[in-house]
Every structure is written in C-alpha cells, then in structure tokens.
Scaffold this motif. Sequence first.
Motif, PDB file in Angstrom:
ATOM      1  N   TRP A   8     -15.616  -5.947 -11.810  1.00 33.26           N
ATOM      2  CA  TRP A   8     -16.496  -6.749 -12.678  1.00 33.26           C
ATOM      3  C   TRP A   8     -16.261  -8.233 -12.441  1.00 33.26           C
ATOM      4  N   PHE A   9     -14.968  -8.602 -12.249  1.00 34.09           N
ATOM      5  CA  PHE A   9     -14.635 -10.010 -12.057  1.00 34.09           C
ATOM      6  C   PHE A   9     -15.189 -10.498 -10.720  1.00 34.09           C
ATOM      7  N   ALA A  10     -15.039  -9.682  -9.682  1.00 25.56           N
ATOM      8  CA  ALA A  10     -15.556 -10.062  -8.358  1.00 25.56           C
ATOM      9  C   ALA A  10     -17.068 -10.247  -8.400  1.00 25.56           C
ATOM     10  N   ASP A  11     -17.752  -9.348  -9.097  1.00 25.67           N
ATOM     11  CA  ASP A  11     -19.206  -9.456  -9.185  1.00 25.67           C
ATOM     12  C   ASP A  11     -19.619 -10.693  -9.980  1.00 25.67           C
ATOM     13  N   ALA A  12     -18.929 -10.942 -11.107  1.00 20.69           N
ATOM     14  CA  ALA A  12     -19.239 -12.124 -11.920  1.00 20.69           C
ATOM     15  C   ALA A  12     -18.926 -13.405 -11.155  1.00 20.69           C
ATOM     16  N   TRP A  13     -17.846 -13.393 -10.394  1.00 12.90           N
ATOM     17  CA  TRP A  13     -17.462 -14.556  -9.584  1.00 12.90           C
ATOM     18  C   TRP A  13     -18.556 -14.864  -8.569  1.00 12.90           C
ATOM     19  N   GLU A  14     -19.047 -13.811  -7.900  1.00 17.62           N
ATOM     20  CA  GLU A  14     -20.075 -14.016  -6.881  1.00 17.62           C
ATOM     21  C   GLU A  14     -21.370 -14.551  -7.494  1.00 17.62           C
ATOM     22  N   ARG A  15     -21.685 -14.130  -8.711  1.00 14.46           N
ATOM     23  CA  ARG A  15     -22.889 -14.609  -9.382  1.00 14.46           C
ATOM     24  C   ARG A  15     -22.745 -16.035  -9.897  1.00 14.46           C
ATOM     25  N   GLY A  16     -21.515 -16.561  -9.893  1.00 16.09           N
ATOM     26  CA  GLY A  16     -21.282 -17.894 -10.432  1.00 16.09           C
ATOM     27  C   GLY A  16     -21.238 -17.923 -11.940  1.00 16.09           C
ATOM     28  N   PHE A 180      -2.273  -8.284  -4.101  1.00 18.58           N
ATOM     29  CA  PHE A 180      -1.332  -8.661  -5.151  1.00 18.58           C
ATOM     30  C   PHE A 180      -1.279  -7.664  -6.304  1.00 18.58           C
ATOM     31  N   GLY A 181      -1.997  -6.561  -6.185  1.00 16.98           N
ATOM     32  CA  GLY A 181      -1.975  -5.563  -7.241  1.00 16.98           C
ATOM     33  C   GLY A 181      -2.499  -6.091  -8.558  1.00 16.98           C
ATOM     34  N   LEU A 182      -3.610  -6.826  -8.497  1.00 10.24           N
ATOM     35  CA  LEU A 182      -4.123  -7.499  -9.691  1.00 10.24           C
ATOM     36  C   LEU A 182      -4.829  -6.528 -10.627  1.00 10.24           C
ATOM     37  N   HIS A 183      -4.658  -6.767 -11.913  1.00  6.76           N
ATOM     38  CA  HIS A 183      -5.402  -6.098 -12.967  1.00  6.76           C
ATOM     39  C   HIS A 183      -6.063  -7.205 -13.786  1.00  6.76           C
ATOM     40  N   LEU A 184      -7.385  -7.173 -13.839  1.00  9.10           N
ATOM     41  CA  LEU A 184      -8.136  -8.195 -14.572  1.00  9.10           C
ATOM     42  C   LEU A 184      -9.141  -7.516 -15.496  1.00  9.10           C
ATOM     43  N   PRO A 185      -8.664  -6.745 -16.460  1.00  6.13           N
ATOM     44  CA  PRO A 185      -9.601  -6.005 -17.317  1.00  6.13           C
ATOM     45  C   PRO A 185     -10.511  -6.926 -18.102  1.00  6.13           C
ATOM     46  N   LYS A 186     -11.801  -6.629 -18.075  1.00  7.05           N
ATOM     47  CA  LYS A 186     -12.795  -7.464 -18.736  1.00  7.05           C
ATOM     48  C   LYS A 186     -12.504  -7.612 -20.222  1.00  7.05           C
ATOM     49  N   GLU A 187     -12.056  -6.524 -20.846  1.00  2.39           N
ATOM     50  CA  GLU A 187     -11.811  -6.576 -22.287  1.00  2.39           C
ATOM     51  C   GLU A 187     -10.683  -7.531 -22.665  1.00  2.39           C
ATOM     52  N   ILE A 188      -9.820  -7.856 -21.715  1.00  2.00           N
ATOM     53  CA  ILE A 188      -8.758  -8.841 -21.962  1.00  2.00           C
ATOM     54  C   ILE A 188      -9.189 -10.226 -21.481  1.00  2.00           C
ATOM     55  N   VAL A 189      -9.562 -10.325 -20.217  1.00  2.00           N
ATOM     56  CA  VAL A 189      -9.861 -11.626 -19.617  1.00  2.00           C
ATOM     57  C   VAL A 189     -11.084 -12.278 -20.245  1.00  2.00           C
ATOM     58  N   ASP A 190     -12.119 -11.497 -20.470  1.00  2.00           N
ATOM     59  CA  ASP A 190     -13.423 -12.060 -20.802  1.00  2.00           C
ATOM     60  C   ASP A 190     -13.859 -11.843 -22.249  1.00  2.00           C
ATOM     61  N   GLU A 191     -13.089 -11.053 -23.014  1.00  2.00           N
ATOM     62  CA  GLU A 191     -13.562 -10.708 -24.349  1.00  2.00           C
ATOM     63  C   GLU A 191     -12.529 -10.870 -25.448  1.00  2.00           C
TER      64      GLU A 191
END
Length: 207
Positions: A8-16, A180-191
């Motif tokens: 989700w983060f990669a897609d949102a990043w690409e959309r700006g 880097f074994g990243l975890h960027l869950p939308k419910e934490i990062v974005d909400e």
Amino acid sequence: MAEADVAWFADAWERGSIDYYLTLARGISPRELAERLAGGPVEQLPDMTPDDAYVRVDLKSVYTVGRMAVVGGWSLLVETGASYGMHTPPEASRDGVELLVLDPRQDAPPSSFAYLKDGELLLYQPTSSAYDRGGRQPDVLLSESLAAGLVTAGGPTHEEMYAPADGLDRRTIHMLGDRFGLHLPKEIVDEAALPAVVVRTSPPSTW
C-alpha cells in the motif's frame, strides 16, 4: 517483509499521495531517534493521527510533528511538516545505528531515500533512478537493485535512458522492504493515533 504492509505504501508513494517523511532506525528507541533529529529534548504531545499532526504544524512555533512507533524491529518516526529528509545529518546514525530515510520531496521532486549507518551517509538515491546514487558506499545496495531490475549491469541501456520511469518508485520501495525487512502497516503509519512529539520549532537549515 510482510508484502501487504509495504504494497500500500509503495503504491501511495508512486501516486505522490504520501505527504510525510519516514525515518526508520535500528539500534535506538523512537524517542531517541526524534531527539537525535531534533538535536536535543523534544516536547511530548498527545497521541496524534496524521490529520492531527498536520493541524498542529503551524510553521511558526511548530515546524515538525513526529509520530512514533516500533514496527518489525525498527523504530519509526513519521514526520509531518518540515524535515531534513534526505539531508538528515549523518551524526544522527552515530554509535552503530542504522537509519533509513524515505523522503517524498513533493515540493521538489524526485523523491528519494537515504541509508545512513554509524555516522556516515552510505547511500543517497532518487527512487526514480538507481543510476543517480551517491554517498560513501553508493553500491551498498547494488546487488539488490540489480535483482529488482532497477539497474542493468554495465550501466543504463538505450531503452532505459529514454523510457518513462513508470513503476520505478514503487519497485524501489519494494526493494527496500525486502532488503531491510520493513513492516509499514497502513493502520499504524497512515491511520493510528500514535505517541507524538514536536521535532522542530524552527525551519531546517536546508530551507
């Protein structure tokens, strides 16, 4: 890496559509990360969502609000407002700490990431072109970039030089997630409403 956490983060990043900065640290707590970026103690705020943080930044007495969490073994600081971003001082990674900075640079594209460790900027790279990398060890992620198809052995082909950069931002984020074994869950990062601090009360020196 949890694929859905990064997709989700990669897609949102690409959309700006990412308008905050992410700094991840391995080896220190989120609060210590915020203090290193602030250059000293930070003011504690109530827990905040991204919208709350946006409202709190007034570019007068508060220039940056950071929301803090620990995800996948990394300390995470989500900064709203003004940030050093790709210009994060290498000193912030002193004493063996690793930092990964994701800088959307909506006001001055292209977006970029930086990888710092033990007081040095090892790699700076625009997400739109892995050929424009710099830093003390610009090839530190070269094998991963080759495997992800972000670069070609021997340099860019004629087709790459003139082809649109469609998908490169998204693929770069996925490469970093894998490496880097990243975890960027939308419910934490974005909400989520996360513990928050004031990181900057004045403009970055890079302004």
